[in-house]
Motif scaffolding. Structure first.
Motif, PDB file in Angstrom:
ATOM      1  N   LYS A 159       0.830  -1.206   0.000  1.00 22.69           N
ATOM      2  CA  LYS A 159       0.000   0.000   0.000  1.00 22.69           C
ATOM      3  C   LYS A 159       0.866   1.258   0.000  1.00 22.69           C
ATOM      4  O   LYS A 159       0.673   2.188   0.797  1.00 22.69           O
ATOM      5  N   ASP A 160       1.874   1.251  -0.879  1.00 26.10           N
ATOM      6  CA  ASP A 160       2.803   2.375  -1.076  1.00 26.10           C
ATOM      7  C   ASP A 160       3.688   2.632   0.139  1.00 26.10           C
ATOM      8  O   ASP A 160       4.302   3.703   0.229  1.00 26.10           O
ATOM      9  N   GLU A 161       3.780   1.690   1.049  1.00 26.79           N
ATOM     10  CA  GLU A 161       4.639   1.847   2.220  1.00 26.79           C
ATOM     11  C   GLU A 161       5.785   0.838   2.138  1.00 26.79           C
ATOM     12  O   GLU A 161       5.565  -0.335   1.855  1.00 26.79           O
TER      13      GLU A 161
END
Length: 283
Positions: free
Chosen positions: A192-194
């Motif tokens: 999740k883009d992390e």
């Protein structure tokens, strides 16, 4: 009155000697040079220390992540043999509620407590301004973003992401390779883009494979510690350079004042002012 024919022309008067005015004084240039030298030295040493500390934190984060994944694997073995899917889902749900492995903030023990609190406060403000996403992510109750148990057939047996994940094929995070080593495997990816560490721990009883445990460990605590260290270094270097610049300017002013008086006196005498006196400050 015109001169006689053939007589030499009168010599033009010599122009007065003037000292050229530089854009920046020698005092300012020397102070800037000393300040830049101190900043470069401190920045280089601090960066090397910060890289070492970041590697230590990285090793600590991944080592504890492997311990937690192995603990999850050990707890899941009996539940898998007993076909206890409810227990498996409870196990992965408890895993993602564990406390953060690394603290979001660190303090330097070598500095006085008041100075440390002040510098860390400024560093936190810099990090919050430059990397706001890390601040919100650092307030989570756990660094574990997901925990999944995958069977030998490649289907998810239990997942902290929801009961709807059970029974579907496991899809690894982007860039994650299959673990063919039979040992814990740590790879970097995103969820999740992390940024995360995906920790893959095989589950075996003797020579029998039961599947694997996948733990998604956030790297925000690691990057936040790095960014906070960079901000702290920047603040400390800026303060030291400012103080060094002021002290250097004062010292250079005291040292170069007699030289300036001598230059002004020599120029005045060269321009014909024989009454010019050069002050002597030493005995």
């Amino acid at each position: 009155m015109a001169g006689k024919p053939g007589s030499p022309a009168p010599a033009a008067p010599k122009p007065a000697l003037r000292r050229g005015k530089a854009l920046f004084s020698l005092r300012f240039k020397f102070s800037v040079f000393i300040g830049a030298l101190i900043a470069l030295s401190m920045g280089t040493v601090s960066w090397l220390i910060l890289r070492h500390e970041n590697q230590v934190l990285r090793d600590q984060l991944t080592a504890r992540g492997v311990v937690q994944a192995r603990s999850l694997s050990d707890g899941a073995k009996n539940l898998i043999t007993d076909q206890d899917d409810v227990g498996l889902n409870q196990l992965v749900s408890d895993a993602v509620r564990l406390k953060p492995i690394l603290p979001a903030e660190s303090a330097e023990e070598s500095l006085p407590r008041q100075i440390t609190a002040f510098v860390n406060g400024l560093a936190d403000q810099v990090v919050a301004f430059a990397w706001p996403d890390e601040v919100s992510a650092g307030r989570r109750q756990s660094d574990i973003l997901y925990a999944q148990i995958v069977g030998t057939e490649g289907l998810i047996r239990a997942s902290s992401l929801g009961l709807d994940q059970m029974g579907i094929p496991y899809e690894p995070a982007p860039g994650i390779l299959a673990n063919a080593t039979g040992k814990p495997m740590i790879q970097e990816s995103t969820f999740k883009d992390e940024p995360i560490f995906d920790i893959d721990v095989p589950m075996t009883i003797g020579d029998v494979s039961l599947g694997s445990v996948h733990l998604g460990l956030s790297r925000v605590a690691l990057t936040r510690a790095l960014h906070q260290g960079l901000a702290t270094i920047g603040i400390v270097v800026a303060v030291v350079v400012l103080v060094a610049f002021l002290i250097t300017t004062l010292i250079v002013a005291v040292v170069t004042r007699p030289v300036g008086d001598l230059v002004r006196g020599v120029l005045a005498i060269a321009n014909g002012n024989l009454a010019q006196k050069i002050p002597i400050r030493s005995r």
